[in-house]
Structure formats: structure tokens, C-alpha cells
Enzyme design. Structure first.
Site, PDB file in Angstrom:
ATOM      1  N   HIS A  10       0.869  -1.182   0.000  1.00 52.84           N
ATOM      2  CA  HIS A  10       0.000   0.000   0.000  1.00 52.84           C
ATOM      3  C   HIS A  10       0.905   1.231   0.000  1.00 52.84           C
ATOM      4  O   HIS A  10       2.030   1.181   0.520  1.00 52.84           O
ATOM      5  CB  HIS A  10      -0.833  -0.052   1.289  1.00 52.84           C
ATOM      6  CG  HIS A  10      -1.912   0.964   1.401  1.00 52.84           C
ATOM      7  ND1 HIS A  10      -1.684   2.239   1.845  1.00 52.84           N
ATOM      8  CD2 HIS A  10      -3.245   0.892   1.136  1.00 52.84           C
ATOM      9  CE1 HIS A  10      -2.833   2.903   1.862  1.00 52.84           C
ATOM     10  NE2 HIS A  10      -3.789   2.108   1.433  1.00 52.84           N
ATOM     11  N   ASP A  39       2.809  -4.673   8.067  1.00 51.36           N
ATOM     12  CA  ASP A  39       1.626  -3.835   7.901  1.00 51.36           C
ATOM     13  C   ASP A  39       0.412  -4.752   8.044  1.00 51.36           C
ATOM     14  O   ASP A  39       0.084  -5.509   7.132  1.00 51.36           O
ATOM     15  CB  ASP A  39       1.677  -3.168   6.521  1.00 51.36           C
ATOM     16  CG  ASP A  39       0.351  -2.515   6.136  1.00 51.36           C
ATOM     17  OD1 ASP A  39      -0.624  -2.650   6.880  1.00 51.36           O
ATOM     18  OD2 ASP A  39       0.319  -1.873   5.075  1.00 51.36           O
ATOM     19  N   GLN A  88      -4.772  -5.058   6.968  1.00 49.67           N
ATOM     20  CA  GLN A  88      -5.795  -5.933   6.391  1.00 49.67           C
ATOM     21  C   GLN A  88      -5.877  -7.301   7.065  1.00 49.67           C
ATOM     22  O   GLN A  88      -6.780  -8.078   6.749  1.00 49.67           O
ATOM     23  CB  GLN A  88      -5.534  -6.134   4.887  1.00 49.67           C
ATOM     24  CG  GLN A  88      -5.698  -4.890   4.056  1.00 49.67           C
ATOM     25  CD  GLN A  88      -7.140  -4.372   4.032  1.00 49.67           C
ATOM     26  OE1 GLN A  88      -8.084  -5.083   4.374  1.00 49.67           O
ATOM     27  NE2 GLN A  88      -7.298  -3.120   3.646  1.00 49.67           N
ATOM     28  N   LYS A 118     -10.512  -0.572  10.527  1.00 52.91           N
ATOM     29  CA  LYS A 118     -10.723  -1.728   9.638  1.00 52.91           C
ATOM     30  C   LYS A 118     -11.099  -2.966  10.447  1.00 52.91           C
ATOM     31  O   LYS A 118     -11.457  -3.993   9.885  1.00 52.91           O
ATOM     32  CB  LYS A 118      -9.457  -2.004   8.825  1.00 52.91           C
ATOM     33  CG  LYS A 118      -9.141  -0.888   7.823  1.00 52.91           C
ATOM     34  CD  LYS A 118      -7.995  -1.268   6.944  1.00 52.91           C
ATOM     35  CE  LYS A 118      -7.351  -0.084   6.273  1.00 52.91           C
ATOM     36  NZ  LYS A 118      -8.064   0.358   5.074  1.00 52.91           N
ATOM     37  N   CYS A 123      -4.708   2.623  -3.693  1.00 56.90           N
ATOM     38  CA  CYS A 123      -3.465   3.072  -3.038  1.00 56.90           C
ATOM     39  C   CYS A 123      -2.358   2.049  -3.241  1.00 56.90           C
ATOM     40  O   CYS A 123      -1.561   1.793  -2.312  1.00 56.90           O
ATOM     41  CB  CYS A 123      -3.664   3.342  -1.550  1.00 56.90           C
ATOM     42  SG  CYS A 123      -4.813   4.672  -1.235  1.00 56.90           S
TER      43      CYS A 123
HETATM   44  N1  PMP Z   1      -1.889  -0.826   4.518  1.00 59.01           N
HETATM   45  C1  PMP Z   1      -2.864  -1.519   3.915  1.00 59.01           C
HETATM   46  C2  PMP Z   1      -2.556  -2.896   3.386  1.00 59.01           C
HETATM   47  C3  PMP Z   1      -4.136  -0.955   3.791  1.00 59.01           C
HETATM   48  O1  PMP Z   1      -5.106  -1.641   3.176  1.00 59.01           O
HETATM   49  C4  PMP Z   1      -4.374   0.332   4.312  1.00 59.01           C
HETATM   50  C5  PMP Z   1      -5.731   0.994   4.206  1.00 59.01           C
HETATM   51  N2  PMP Z   1      -6.328   0.909   2.953  1.00 59.01           N
HETATM   52  C6  PMP Z   1      -3.331   1.002   4.943  1.00 59.01           C
HETATM   53  C7  PMP Z   1      -2.113   0.389   5.031  1.00 59.01           C
HETATM   54  C8  PMP Z   1      -3.506   2.358   5.527  1.00 59.01           C
HETATM   55  O2  PMP Z   1      -4.365   2.319   6.619  1.00 59.01           O
HETATM   56  P1  PMP Z   1      -4.907   3.663   7.276  1.00 59.01           P
HETATM   57  O3  PMP Z   1      -5.477   4.478   6.152  1.00 59.01           O
HETATM   58  O4  PMP Z   1      -5.937   3.198   8.237  1.00 59.01           O
HETATM   59  O5  PMP Z   1      -3.747   4.325   7.931  1.00 59.01           O
END
Ligand code: PMP
Length: 420
Positions: free
Chosen positions: A137, A214, A217, A240, A378
Site C-alpha cells: 500500500h 503492515d 488488512q 478496519k 493506493c
Molecule cells: N496498509 C494496507 C494494506 C491498507 O489496506 C491500508 C488501508 N487501505 C493502509 C495500510 C492504511 O491504513 P490507514 O489508512 O488506516 O492508515
């Protein structure tokens, strides 16, 4: 009724709550949009929140709201206790050794920026490498690029195989001896792939590198034990995982956090301040400058309690059944390209419908009351790797139903005819 659906319902009746019971916990799921019941299939962007979370936050603000750590009055003590209790819940939930290893942040993005800025700001320089993967991401790419501009190290990205997996042997073979950190998604928000971060941690450690996971998910879908994974850092977002927005955490091994400098300065993160010098607070408060999101932490604690009350195993089993159903339904559709077929997956399905643009697909579904996401998610480097500009994505949670998946499949058939 389809046999698969019948089997799933019988299994649910045998153990765990019924579909209706679970859905009743999420008031938003009973909304109708344009006369059609909402089918919320955008859980990877943010999950819905059960009333247990909403009530815990409401209770906090109605009864105990005060600032934390500094007050010598009853409400201040209640608020501090509630905040620190939430930390303890998260510590137990992910199996950390001590509360000092749990730093509250706004979420995954902030947690990764914290590590980049504080750990990386001191440890990385010319000749060093941070190893990412092609499925990261942007929040696990851009913080490292910002730091690279200041510190002059190198970024590398492990290749994503055609089935959406990482090849550990190839990572081992291509290992750069300058690698100081592996920063990798536990689960991909596009492919659904669940990476073997335990094996990656072992490899990183064997080569003298650290690993940051990270877990944005993965936390909503599976039991995570940071000590079993042996990860050095782990970043997560509450929103999430059935909790509120604006709260998340960084887990870090105590010795690492202890050795790292603060990254934001301000109230609460200090022991003493003078114009000549300041001394830092103990862990984890050293990394929590300013008034924290106390109500959010309380909500997150309630979300973890809620997940525990259902049981992580139950959640995983229910989502596995839903995933199998979705895969069977979507996999059988002509002209639908699904991305990511790894054996170990979380319930995320990215796809394109022939040459129809993903945004058009999402808009068509929206008219049917079905919420999916479309775009680059993203993850632009991954889109490039897949050779597509965008994809639509349906992402499930345990409160979704086979009926919603049927509606998705029917609507996709409709979209296919509409755009033919
Ligand atoms: N890493 C992953 C794999 C994600 O899916 C996301 C959110 N789409 C993020 C990081 C970022 O998370 P946040 O916007 O809650 O900081």
C-alpha cells in the site's frame, strides 16, 4: 436455496451466532439506499462498527470524558484508566509482552511513518536497503521515499508472482546484504494474499535485518500473535477491525522502541523540560505526544472485545465460507478477471469486467445498493505489475451474507450486459 448456502447456515446454527444476530449488532447494515437494501462490500476500506463499540464510546463521552494522565480528579482518573485499559486489551489481542510495546497512533499510516522517522531517521543511510514488495500500500512506500530523500538509502521491492504470492526462495536468492529492514503487508488490500510473515521474519533475522508488518488488512480477519510471528514492528488500524476511525497502533519490541528517539514532541511524551534540554517519558508515552484519541481507544477496546466474543476462529471460518462462495460465484462469470489466487487469502476480491472501467462497474453496483471500491486502491506499483489502470474490489466481513454475494454476481451480469 443453494446447497453451499444451506450448509453454511446449518454450520452457523451448530456453533456461533446466527446471521440475523450478528447483523443486528451493526445498525448501518439495515439501511436502504434508493429503495434497495445496502450490501456493504467495502470492508477493506473500512469495516462497519457494532453498536457495542458505539455504546462504549457514547458511555465514555457521557460519563468519563476528561484529559488523561495529568488530572488529579475523578473523571481524569476514569479517563486514564479507560485509555490504559484499552491498551491492555490490544496488547493481549496481539500477544505483545508488555503495554509499553503498544503505542497508540491514528492508524497504520501514522505507525509506519513513526518507524520510518524515528527508527529509520537514525539507522538508515547510504548503502542500506529497505526491502518492500510490489503489493505494498502507498502507506508502506511513501514514508520510506520521504526518508530516502533525507538519508540516501535504497528501496527495493520483492516481485509479486502471477498468482499474487511472494516467492520466499527468490527473496532469499536476491537478498541484498545491505538490507536493514523488510517492510511488508501481512495481507494485500488488492490481492487478498496473506503473506507468510513468520517465514519472512525468520529470513530477515537470519540476515541481520528487522521486519515491519503492515497488519491493516490482517487484524480484522485472523488471530495475530506478534511473539509467534517474531515481527519487530507491526502497524494496525482500528477502523478496519470494527473500531472507530482515527485510532490504531504501532507494536514494537520493547528494546527497539526503548532505543528509538521520540518522533513528535509535545505534552505527555516528556519527563522534564527546560530550555536547555528535555528528558523523555517511559514507553509507550514517549511516542504519544499531545492529547490522545481516548474515546477512539475506548471504542477500539470495545471492538476487540466484540471480536473476541464472536471468536477469531469463528470469524475466520465464517469468512472462509463466504470467500469460497464468492470465489465460486465470481470465478464462474464469463469475462470477469479476478486478481490474486493465492491459497492463503483474506476475503478481498479485486476484478475487472471485460473492458468496462472499474469506476463504471462500481457506479452500476452503487445503483443496486451494493458498495464496492474501484480505483488503484493506493497500490499503484501493484496496478502496474498487474498491467491494469484500476480494478473494482469487493471485500467481505463476517456479517456479509451469501445473498449479498448473489446480488453482486447478478448485478455484475447486469453491468456486463449494460456496457456490452
Ligand atoms: N496498509 C494496507 C494494506 C491498507 O489496506 C491500508 C488501508 N487501505 C493502509 C495500510 C492504511 O491504513 P490507514 O489508512 O488506516 O492508515
Amino acid at each position: 436455496m443453494d446447497m453451499g448456502v444451506a450448509a453454511a447456515r446449518v454450520r452457523r446454527a451448530a456453533g456461533g451466532p446466527s446471521e440475523a444476530e450478528v447483523r443486528a449488532d451493526f445498525p448501518i447494515l439495515s439501511r436502504e439506499l434508493g429503495g434497495r437494501p445496502l450490501a456493504y462490500l467495502d470492508n477493506a476500506a473500512t469495516s462497519q462498527k457494532p453498536r457495542q463499540v458505539l455504546e462504549a464510546m457514547r458511555r465514555f463521552y457521557e460519563r468519563s470524558n476528561a484529559n488523561v494522565h495529568r488530572a488529579i480528579h475523578a473523571l481524569g482518573e476514569e479517563a486514564t484508566a479507560a485509555y490504559e485499559e484499552a491498551r491492555g486489551k490490544l496488547r493481549r489481542f496481539i500477544g505483545a509482552a508488555s503495554d509499553g510495546e503498544i503505542v497508540f497512533t491514528r492508524g497504520t499510516t501514522e505507525s509506519i511513518n513513526l518507524v520510518a522517522s524515528s527508527w529509520g531517521g537514525e539507522r538508515l543511510g547510504p548503502g542500506d536497503v529497505v526491502l518492500l514488495t510490489e503489493m505494498e500500500h502507498h502507506s508502506d512506500i511513501v514514508p520510506w521515499q520521504l526518508l530516502r530523500a533525507r538519508r540516501g538509502f535504497r528501496l527495493a521491492a520483492a516481485r509479486v508472482e502471477d498468482d499474487g504470492t511472494l516467492d520466499l526462495d527468490s527473496i532469499r536468492r536476491n537478498w541484498d546484504p545491505g538490507t536493514k529492514l523488510v517492510a511488508v503487508a501481512h495481507a494485500s488490500n488488492v490481492l487478498g494474499t496473506v503473506n507468510d510473515v513468520k517465514a519472512l521474519a525468520a529470513l530477515a533475522h537470519e540476515r541481520g535485518a528487522l521486519i515491519l508488518v503492515d497488519a491493516a488488512q490482517s487484524v480484522p480477519h485472523m488471530r495475530i500473535d506478534v511473539r509467534d510471528l517474531d515481527c519487530d514492528f507491526l502497524a494496525l488500524s482500528g477502523h478496519k477491525a470494527y473500531g472507530p476511525m482515527g485510532i490504531g497502533a504501532l507494536y514494537g519490541k520493547e528494546a527497539l522502541l526503548e532505543a528509538m528517539p521520540p518522533w513528535m514532541g509535545g505534552g505527555d511524551m516528556i519527563r522534564s523540560v527546560s530550555f536547555e534540554e528535555s528528558a523523555w517519558n517511559d514507553l509507550p508515552w514517549k511516542f504519544e505526544a499531545g492529547t490522545p484519541n481516548v474515546g477512539g481507544a475506548v471504542g477500539l477496546g470495545a471492538a476487540l472485545d466484540y471480536a473476541d466474543s464472536l471468536g477469531l476462529d469463528w470469524i475466520a471460518e465464517r469468512e472462509l465460507a463466504l470467500s469460497a462462495y464468492a470465489l465460486a460465484r465470481l470465478g464462474a462469470m464469463e469475462g470477469l478477471a479476478l486478481y490474486g489466487t493465492a491459497p492463503d487469502r483474506c476475503p478481498v476480491f479485486s476484478f475487472n469486467l471485460g473492458a468496462v472501467h472499474a469506476h463504471d462497474v462500481a457506479q452500476y453496483l452503487d445503483r443496486e445498493g451494493i458498495a464496492v471500491r474501484a480505483g488503484h486502491h493506493c497500490a499503484q506499483p501493484l496496478m502496474r505489475r498487474l498491467g491494469i489502470p484500476a480494478a473494482a474490489r469487493a471485500s467481505l466481513a463476517f456479517y456479509n451474507t451469501e445473498e449479498e454475494i448473489d446480488r453482486l454476481a447478478l448485478a455484475l451480469e447486469g453491468a456486463s450486459r449494460f456496457y456490452a
